[in-house]
Design an enzyme around this catalytic site. Structure first.
Site, PDB file in Angstrom:
ATOM      1  N   HIS A 129     -22.474 -16.301  25.091  1.00  0.00           N
ATOM      2  CA  HIS A 129     -22.969 -15.198  24.096  1.00  0.00           C
ATOM      3  C   HIS A 129     -21.824 -14.569  23.215  1.00  0.00           C
ATOM      4  O   HIS A 129     -21.993 -13.966  22.096  1.00  0.00           O
ATOM      5  CB  HIS A 129     -23.490 -14.052  24.881  1.00  0.00           C
ATOM      6  CG  HIS A 129     -24.716 -14.295  25.563  1.00  0.00           C
ATOM      7  ND1 HIS A 129     -25.581 -13.214  25.767  1.00  0.00           N
ATOM      8  CD2 HIS A 129     -25.163 -15.040  26.207  1.00  0.00           C
ATOM      9  CE1 HIS A 129     -26.528 -13.520  26.366  1.00  0.00           C
ATOM     10  NE2 HIS A 129     -26.455 -14.848  26.693  1.00  0.00           N
ATOM     11  N   HIS A 163     -33.534 -22.269  29.937  1.00  0.00           N
ATOM     12  CA  HIS A 163     -34.114 -21.827  28.734  1.00  0.00           C
ATOM     13  C   HIS A 163     -33.322 -22.791  27.434  1.00  0.00           C
ATOM     14  O   HIS A 163     -31.959 -22.990  27.612  1.00  0.00           O
ATOM     15  CB  HIS A 163     -33.810 -20.567  28.478  1.00  0.00           C
ATOM     16  CG  HIS A 163     -32.648 -19.811  28.570  1.00  0.00           C
ATOM     17  ND1 HIS A 163     -31.772 -19.692  27.416  1.00  0.00           N
ATOM     18  CD2 HIS A 163     -31.680 -19.418  29.584  1.00  0.00           C
ATOM     19  CE1 HIS A 163     -30.695 -19.098  27.515  1.00  0.00           C
ATOM     20  NE2 HIS A 163     -30.592 -18.966  29.072  1.00  0.00           N
ATOM     21  N   ASP A 221     -33.199 -21.382  24.211  1.00  0.00           N
ATOM     22  CA  ASP A 221     -32.857 -20.725  23.148  1.00  0.00           C
ATOM     23  C   ASP A 221     -31.345 -20.159  23.342  1.00  0.00           C
ATOM     24  O   ASP A 221     -30.734 -20.215  24.593  1.00  0.00           O
ATOM     25  CB  ASP A 221     -33.849 -19.337  23.026  1.00  0.00           C
ATOM     26  CG  ASP A 221     -33.809 -18.508  24.324  1.00  0.00           C
ATOM     27  OD1 ASP A 221     -33.819 -18.856  25.400  1.00  0.00           O
ATOM     28  OD2 ASP A 221     -33.975 -17.223  24.146  1.00  0.00           O
ATOM     29  N   ASP A 237     -24.760 -21.672  28.413  1.00  0.00           N
ATOM     30  CA  ASP A 237     -25.842 -20.879  28.516  1.00  0.00           C
ATOM     31  C   ASP A 237     -26.839 -21.209  27.539  1.00  0.00           C
ATOM     32  O   ASP A 237     -27.077 -20.903  26.371  1.00  0.00           O
ATOM     33  CB  ASP A 237     -25.469 -19.231  28.191  1.00  0.00           C
ATOM     34  CG  ASP A 237     -26.561 -18.455  28.626  1.00  0.00           C
ATOM     35  OD1 ASP A 237     -27.640 -18.991  29.004  1.00  0.00           O
ATOM     36  OD2 ASP A 237     -26.309 -17.133  28.629  1.00  0.00           O
ATOM     37  N   GLU A 264     -35.860 -16.792  26.489  1.00  0.00           N
ATOM     38  CA  GLU A 264     -35.098 -16.153  27.404  1.00  0.00           C
ATOM     39  C   GLU A 264     -34.254 -14.846  27.138  1.00  0.00           C
ATOM     40  O   GLU A 264     -34.039 -13.711  27.437  1.00  0.00           O
ATOM     41  CB  GLU A 264     -34.295 -16.904  28.310  1.00  0.00           C
ATOM     42  CG  GLU A 264     -33.754 -16.389  29.578  1.00  0.00           C
ATOM     43  CD  GLU A 264     -32.258 -15.672  29.646  1.00  0.00           C
ATOM     44  OE1 GLU A 264     -32.037 -14.893  30.668  1.00  0.00           O
ATOM     45  OE2 GLU A 264     -31.933 -15.733  28.793  1.00  0.00           O
ATOM     46  N   GLU A 265     -33.537 -15.228  25.777  1.00  0.00           N
ATOM     47  CA  GLU A 265     -32.311 -14.369  25.438  1.00  0.00           C
ATOM     48  C   GLU A 265     -33.103 -13.117  24.480  1.00  0.00           C
ATOM     49  O   GLU A 265     -32.523 -12.270  24.109  1.00  0.00           O
ATOM     50  CB  GLU A 265     -31.583 -15.009  24.405  1.00  0.00           C
ATOM     51  CG  GLU A 265     -30.859 -16.356  25.108  1.00  0.00           C
ATOM     52  CD  GLU A 265     -29.846 -15.833  26.066  1.00  0.00           C
ATOM     53  OE1 GLU A 265     -29.791 -14.563  26.363  1.00  0.00           O
ATOM     54  OE2 GLU A 265     -29.116 -16.543  26.489  1.00  0.00           O
TER      55      GLU A 265
HETATM   56  N1  BES Z   1     -27.359 -16.389  31.381  1.00  0.00           N
HETATM   57  C1  BES Z   1     -27.521 -14.987  31.120  1.00  0.00           C
HETATM   58  C2  BES Z   1     -27.666 -14.366  32.261  1.00  0.00           C
HETATM   59  C3  BES Z   1     -26.553 -13.777  32.999  1.00  0.00           C
HETATM   60  C4  BES Z   1     -25.607 -12.951  32.395  1.00  0.00           C
HETATM   61  C5  BES Z   1     -26.234 -14.224  34.170  1.00  0.00           C
HETATM   62  C6  BES Z   1     -24.489 -12.800  32.978  1.00  0.00           C
HETATM   63  C7  BES Z   1     -25.187 -13.901  34.726  1.00  0.00           C
HETATM   64  C8  BES Z   1     -23.998 -13.103  34.212  1.00  0.00           C
HETATM   65  C9  BES Z   1     -28.751 -14.883  30.228  1.00  0.00           C
HETATM   66  O1  BES Z   1     -28.693 -15.705  29.408  1.00  0.00           O
HETATM   67  C10 BES Z   1     -28.641 -13.401  29.495  1.00  0.00           C
HETATM   68  O2  BES Z   1     -27.989 -12.918  28.854  1.00  0.00           O
HETATM   69  N2  BES Z   1     -29.860 -12.588  29.902  1.00  0.00           N
HETATM   70  C11 BES Z   1     -30.129 -11.499  29.309  1.00  0.00           C
HETATM   71  C12 BES Z   1     -31.398 -11.138  29.434  1.00  0.00           C
HETATM   72  C13 BES Z   1     -31.924  -9.905  28.787  1.00  0.00           C
HETATM   73  C14 BES Z   1     -32.262 -10.496  27.377  1.00  0.00           C
HETATM   74  C15 BES Z   1     -33.540  -9.718  29.270  1.00  0.00           C
HETATM   75  C16 BES Z   1     -29.372 -10.416  29.805  1.00  0.00           C
HETATM   76  O3  BES Z   1     -28.685 -10.268  30.776  1.00  0.00           O
HETATM   77  O4  BES Z   1     -28.946  -9.565  28.974  1.00  0.00           O
END
Ligand code: BES
Length: 837
Positions: free
Chosen positions: A808, A479, A481, A510, A543-544
């Site tokens: 993040h 992604h 974003d 990320d 995605e975010e």
């Molecule tokens: N890269 C992360 C997912 C992630 C977080 C993988 C921590 C491993 C460890 C992704 O960008 C993310 O933050 N996803 C969100 C998804 C949500 C908005 C549906 C999340 O996990 O909160």
């Protein structure tokens, strides 16, 4: 509905923007790193006063000439160095409504209310051709010359689109003749040309007769009859036209933007606007159309979506030009300049013309400068050179340095999907950049897949080398974003900074860095003829924000994507900073907002406190029932029943983690994060001024549940909603209650013992000198389980960065060696991967 607000602007003064039709959110980031709106203001070079309005302009920059078509049948020719009027070209009895110039600056085209197109030789300033139609087409509002095909396109008042090829250089050849009587002015006209009472001609007729006589003595230009037309190309006047991406775009009084394939002259697309389109300008893939109700609509031509509507409380938008981040809007109230960057803290408006009516604007460049010319009751020439941004440089090579340059550009795009009203253009800029980059690096099919109400998905494919028979087919998911930034960074989050072996910037870990590592790995292999698999890139921009629209769009494009063996991605992190990892599991998520609302408004707690139940207290009581106070277990019925038991095989992977000596990673903590669900109340927001003398009318909590394999998402969603409603009903409150689940993601559990993990594991060992740890994660990526199910293909994830990357959070970073090694590992993997047996 427009949300236009009145605004007043004075020359040279900035005011905050008025009528954005979309609400402007104010996240922290809007104060950070936002470039100032205008790097430099337009500089007025010259102002000409004319007795009659200028309706059209065109420039021949290398000849230093500016042509202005007037209401009173003249084309004024100005020298742009001395600003002197060089000469006036006279056209009989016609307002000059449109002008165009050939790219080689040899020909000037003029047209207007006489239904004729005149083709002038710019060297001699004489008319070489007169183009006419035998039909009564009315005024000509728009013309466009295509030098490649020597064709002139004509947009007329009677809604027809006409075109004809000019027999250039062959005056008198086929297509040309000199029968002046065929011209509209001289044709028999039932009304004007019939004899009056007593069989005599009227005054007007004698004038025409005279003209005819006079002109017969002059050197006559070749006449060309228009030989092609589409009679109802629009259902209204055709006010403007442009070429873009080898397509002819016409805009009409019917509010339509029609896109034509000039080869077949078939309509390819039609985009609808609510009002008549009077003006247009194209910048990149954005089409700006100025409407008669004083709004400007912005369309993304690459996805054919309307992405923005700007409303102003002023006159119709009679002319429009966009340059870099600035939009110039001409109307009867003058020329205003405003920013196309909605994330600017306060988008700004600058009135440039002191309320003189502006009917036409054009932008042109010479060797050293960029100019804006505005025509109307006066004509102004502006220098806008200093507003130029450094153009996007595509890096043609495949070295890591080239990759970093591409990453630097991607980081500079503020692709925050959560605030489309601020960052939509930035996200699309990034998507376009990625697709162009992929195409330049050798991908054979690159498209932006439009997402309803979302940022587009970049879809691109690299083909396995020709000698590979029946190659495995891989989806690489990623992604572009990012999440928003707070005000706590040490450097500008959108400017990539390289420091102590790491690169810093929002989205660097990320997920922009890893996405580029995969692209460059595949492109390099392809360029060496060693790519063993087809790699389909699906890089989304939501995605975010819960991957809005992803499933729908991919399902629709499934056949086009074709069969898939493996889904791969790199969107997580190592467990610590030292040991490389492979990830085989993610939690799912249910994200909801829960609201309690009273019928009574916000009130003073001293005046009304104690009279009725308060929404905030009701909400807190409901929330407090979600988790058992002693065990901390989530109270949803049968919630834990389907969680998969820990197998011996998986336990061995945990034992390896324990033995690796990573401190602070007790197994119980890992189980809690990776194998067990959790519930979080993220915040509670109340209505009103947020001070402690007010009883808020409503209170909303953001709640999420992370779920694990093999909990059933839909079932938990239902049970969660039912539990919330049951707890609220038990309160017997007079307030109202609502739950809104706004995104969900299924959990994912891969098979760490399959072929793709085996190859990835070997390559990690080769490049890092140590075997990877197999880990799961507590975070979620909504698209992974979906892609697995949609294509029947197992997914595998290789984390790129370290646990200290701070994705993040503030100062997000990625260690350079992690980025480079991911690229090398993937390069080796894609040269060896087999089909899923
Ligand atoms: N890269 C992360 C997912 C992630 C977080 C993988 C921590 C491993 C460890 C992704 O960008 C993310 O933050 N996803 C969100 C998804 C949500 C908005 C549906 C999340 O996990 O909160």
């Amino acid at each position: 509905m427009s949300h236009a607000m009145p605004y007043t602007v004075h020359e040279g003064e900035f005011v905050s923007v008025p009528g954005r039709s979309l609400p402007i959110a104010t996240p922290e980031s809007s104060r950070i790193g936002s470039p100032s709106l205008v790097t430099s203001l337009p500089k007025l070079l010259h102002k000409w006063h004319q007795p009659h309005s200028v309706l059209s302009v065109a420039a021949a920059p290398s000849r230093k000439l500016l042509f202005c078509g007037t209401q009173d049948s003249r084309i004024l020719v100005y020298d742009t160095v001395t600003f002197q009027l060089k000469c006036e070209l006279l056209v009989e009895n016609a307002s000059i409504l449109c002008l165009d110039i050939s790219d080689d600056e040899q020909l000037l085209f003029s047209a207007g209310s006489d239904s004729l197109v005149k083709v002038w030789d710019i060297d001699s300033l004489e008319v070489r051709y007169i183009i006419y139609s035998l039909a009564d087409i009315g005024d000509i509002f728009s013309i466009k010359w295509c030098g490649q095909s020597s064709t002139i396109y004509i947009g007329a008042q009677n809604a027809s689109l006409l075109w004809t090829q000019l027999p250039l250089g062959k005056i008198g050849a086929a297509g040309c003749h000199s029968m002046v009587d065929k011209l509209p002015n001289y044709r028999y006209d039932k009304f004007f040309d019939s004899k009056g009472p007593g069989g005599s001609f009227n005054v007007l007729q004698s004038k025409q007769f005279l003209q005819r006589k006079n002109s017969s003595g002059k050197k006559c230009p070749a006449l060309v009859e228009v030989d092609h037309q589409i009679r109802f190309a629009h259902n209204g006047y055709i006010y403007c036209m442009e070429f873009h991406d080898n397509k002819l775009i016409t805009c009409g009084g019917d509010g339509l933007v029609n896109v034509w394939d000039p080869k077949t002259m078939k309509r390819v697309t039609s985009l609808e606007n609510n009002e008549s389109i009077l003006s247009m300008s194209i910048s990149g893939s954005y089409l700006y159309v100025g409407l008669s109700d004083s709004t400007i609509n912005v369309w993304d031509l690459s996805t054919q979506q309307q992405i923005r509507k700007m409303s102003f409380e002023s006159e119709e938008v009679s002319s429009l030009a966009v340059y870099e981040d600035s939009l110039f809007k001409g109307s009867s109230e003058g020329l205003v300049m405003l920013s196309t960057n909605s994330y600017s803290p306060a988008a700004t408006v600058l009135n440039l013309s002191n309320h003189n009516s502006v009917l036409t604007v054009e932008i042109f460049h010479d060797d050293s400068r960029t100019y804006l010319v505005s025509g109307g009751s006066t004509t102004c020439l502006w220098d806008i050179t200093l507003m130029t941004r450094v153009p996007v440089q595509f890096q043609e090579g495949l070295t890591n340095d080239h990759m970093l340059k591409s990453l630097e550009f991607m980081v500079s795009c503020k692709t925050v999907s959560k605030f489309p009203e601020l960052y939509l253009e930035e996200s699309r800029k990034c998507a376009r950049y990625l697709s162009k980059l992929l195409a330049r690096l050798g991908a054979y099919q690159t498209k932006l897949l439009p997402v309803a109400n979302g940022n587009p998905i970049v879809h691109s494919c690299f083909k396995a080398s020709a000698d590979v028979k029946d190659p495995p087919r891989v989806i690489w998911y990623g992604h572009y974003d990012v999440v928003d930034v707070a005000n706590d960074w040490e450097t500008d989050p959108y400017e990539m900074v390289s420091k102590d072996g790491c690169i810093y910037g929002r989205g660097i870990s990320d997920n922009k860095g890893p996405v580029l590592a995969a692209i460059y790995a595949v492109a390099e292999l392809a360029s060496e003829g060693k790519l063993e698999c087809d790699v389909v890139f699906l890089i989304e921009g939501e995605e975010e924000s819960g991957s809005i629209g992803f499933q729908e769009v991919i399902t629709k494009n499934k056949d086009n994507i074709g069969p898939i063996d493996w889904v791969m991605l790199s969107n997580s992190y190592w467990l610590d900073d030292e040991i490389p990892c492979l990830n085989y599991g993610l939690r799912g998520i249910i994200n909801a907002s829960v609201t309690v609302k009273s019928l009574k408004p916000d009130r003073h707690s001293g005046v009304d406190g104690g009279v009725s139940r308060e929404p905030t207290m009701d909400l807190i009581q409901v929330l407090s029932q979600l988790v058992d106070p002693s065990t901390q277990k989530i109270n949803i019925p049968e919630f834990y029943d389907s969680i998969l038991p820990l197998t011996d095989k998986e336990m061995q992977l945990y034992t390896k983690i324990e033995q690796s000596g990573i401190v602070d990673q007790k197994l119980d903590t890992l189980f809690a994060k990776w194998r067990n669900p959790s519930l979080t109340v993220h915040n509670i927001q109340v209505s009103g001024p947020n001070n402690n003398t007010v009883i808020p009318q409503s209170a909303t909590a953001m709640v999420s549940i992370r779920i694990v394999p093999s909990q059933e998402l839909e079932e938990i969603k239902r049970n969660f909603e039912a539990l919330l409603c049951k707890q609220f009903d038990a309160l017997k409150s007079e307030n109202s209650f609502s739950v809104d689940i706004y995104y969900t993601a299924e959990p994912w559990l891969g098979d760490p013992f399959n072929h793709v993990y085996q190859v990835l594991g070997e390559k990690i060992e080769l490049h890092w000198g140590t075997k990877p740890l197999f880990i799961r994660e507590g975070g979620s990526i909504p698209s992974i389980r979906f892609l697995e199910k949609c294509f029947g293909a197992p997914a595998a994830q290789i984390p790129c960065g370290q646990s200290s990357d701070n994705a993040h959070l503030k100062n997000e970073k990625l260690r350079l060696i992690n980025l480079f090694k991911l690229r090398s590992i993937l390069k080796d993997t894609f040269s060896e991967l087999k089909r899923n047996p």
